[in-house]
Enzyme design. Structure first.
Site, PDB file in Angstrom:
ATOM      1  N   GLU A   1     -31.459 -43.089  42.078  1.00  0.00           N
ATOM      2  CA  GLU A   1     -31.948 -41.997  41.241  1.00  0.00           C
ATOM      3  C   GLU A   1     -33.067 -42.550  40.376  1.00  0.00           C
ATOM      4  OE1 GLU A   1     -28.961 -39.974  38.998  1.00  0.00           O
ATOM      5  OE2 GLU A   1     -28.102 -39.003  40.764  1.00  0.00           O
TER       6      GLU A   1
ATOM      7  N   ASP B   1     -30.173 -36.597  27.620  1.00  0.00           N
ATOM      8  CA  ASP B   1     -30.073 -38.048  27.631  1.00  0.00           C
ATOM      9  C   ASP B   1     -29.806 -38.604  26.249  1.00  0.00           C
ATOM     10  OD1 ASP B   1     -30.630 -38.562  30.424  1.00  0.00           O
ATOM     11  OD2 ASP B   1     -32.632 -37.793  30.014  1.00  0.00           O
TER      12      ASP B   1
END
EC number: 4.2.1.20
Length: 268
Positions: free
Chosen positions: A49, A60
């Site tokens: 990824e 995040d």
């Protein structure tokens, strides 16, 4: 998309779990991205990824936020990310690459134009954190047309109605977020609760189910992999690479970090 399907089919046939590392493109340096990708494959990565740096990465935690900021400061935009994948494909034609990011850069680029460019570069799937499944129909149709998987996210707070939609439309793999929070918050990881949900999802989904968020080492990876088809490790790896000053150091750190996780998964 075919590379992802082939990868999971081979893993399943051999009774193995997928190890999926996440790194931010352009961090710890522009020059290190592709060498680190190759290093991760050598250490046992099944899928990579690759994070597309974004100025407002709302899902995040601090580690990946700072990583994204550093990468953007070096000029690591979408064009750079696609070029990195293209360069990676010169030596590796088999390891699936999934881009993980946010909708805004894709919309600015143009969804169809992006999808065609991504496939031409060698991208296999895209995970858009802020694309609600109820609004994903047009994007999925375009991606499917060009052979790009739209990877979906599910979490402990996802409604049953939405889960039905995700499971019925899953492409590539379904990414299960092991807790409701931001990346890197490993103190919130509850493997028992996640395992129950993972078992349910694997019975319902038309694609493999992988678990991420909170996985930081071999022990947490092995524990989460018991009831998943694979695991994703991101923040801990990004942190390990953050201050690698040279490409060689970044490669060595990537391999040293990931190899114990591969070993732990293969012992299960």
């Amino acid at each position: 998309m075919r590379r992802i399907d082939s990868c999971f089919a081979e893993l399943r046939a051999n009774g193995r779990k997928a190890l999926i590392p996440f790194i931010t493109a352009g961090d710890p340096s522009l020059e290190a991205t592709v060498p680190v990708m190759h290093a991760l494959v050598r250490a046992g990565a099944d899928v990579i990824e690759l994070g597309v740096p974004f100025s407002d990465p709302m899902a995040d935690g601090p580690t990946i936020q700072r990583s994204s900021e550093r990468a953007l400061g070096r000029g690591a935009g979408l064009a750079y990310v696609l070029e990195a994948v293209h360069e990676f494909r010169r030596e590796d034609a088999t390891t699936p690459v999934v881009l993980m990011g946010y909708l805004n850069p894709i919309e600015i680029h143009g969804t169809r134009r992006f999808a065609e460019a991504a496939v031409a570069a060698g991208v296999d799937g895209v995970l858009l954190v802020d694309l609600p499944p109820e609004e994903a129909g047009e994007t999925r149709a375009i991606f499917t047309e060009v052979g790009l998987a739209l990877i979906a996210l599910a979490s402990p707070t996802t409604s049953e109605q939405r889960l039905d939609m995700l499971c019925s439309t899953a492409q590539g793999y379904l990414y299960y977020v092991s807790f409701a929070g931001v990346t890197g918050a490993s103190n919130l990881l509850d493997t028992h609760a996640a395992s129950d949900r993972l078992r349910q999802l694997r019975q319902r989904a038309g694609a493999p189910v992988v678990a991420g968020f909170g996985i930081k080492d071999a022990a947490s990876a092995a524990a989460m992999a018991v009831d998943a088809d694979g695991v994703v490790v991101g923040s801990a790896l990004v942190a390990a690479l953050a201050d690698a000053g040279e490409v060689r150091s970044a490669r060595e750190r990537a391999e040293a970090f990931l190899a114990p996780l591969r070993q732990a998964l293969d012992q299960k």
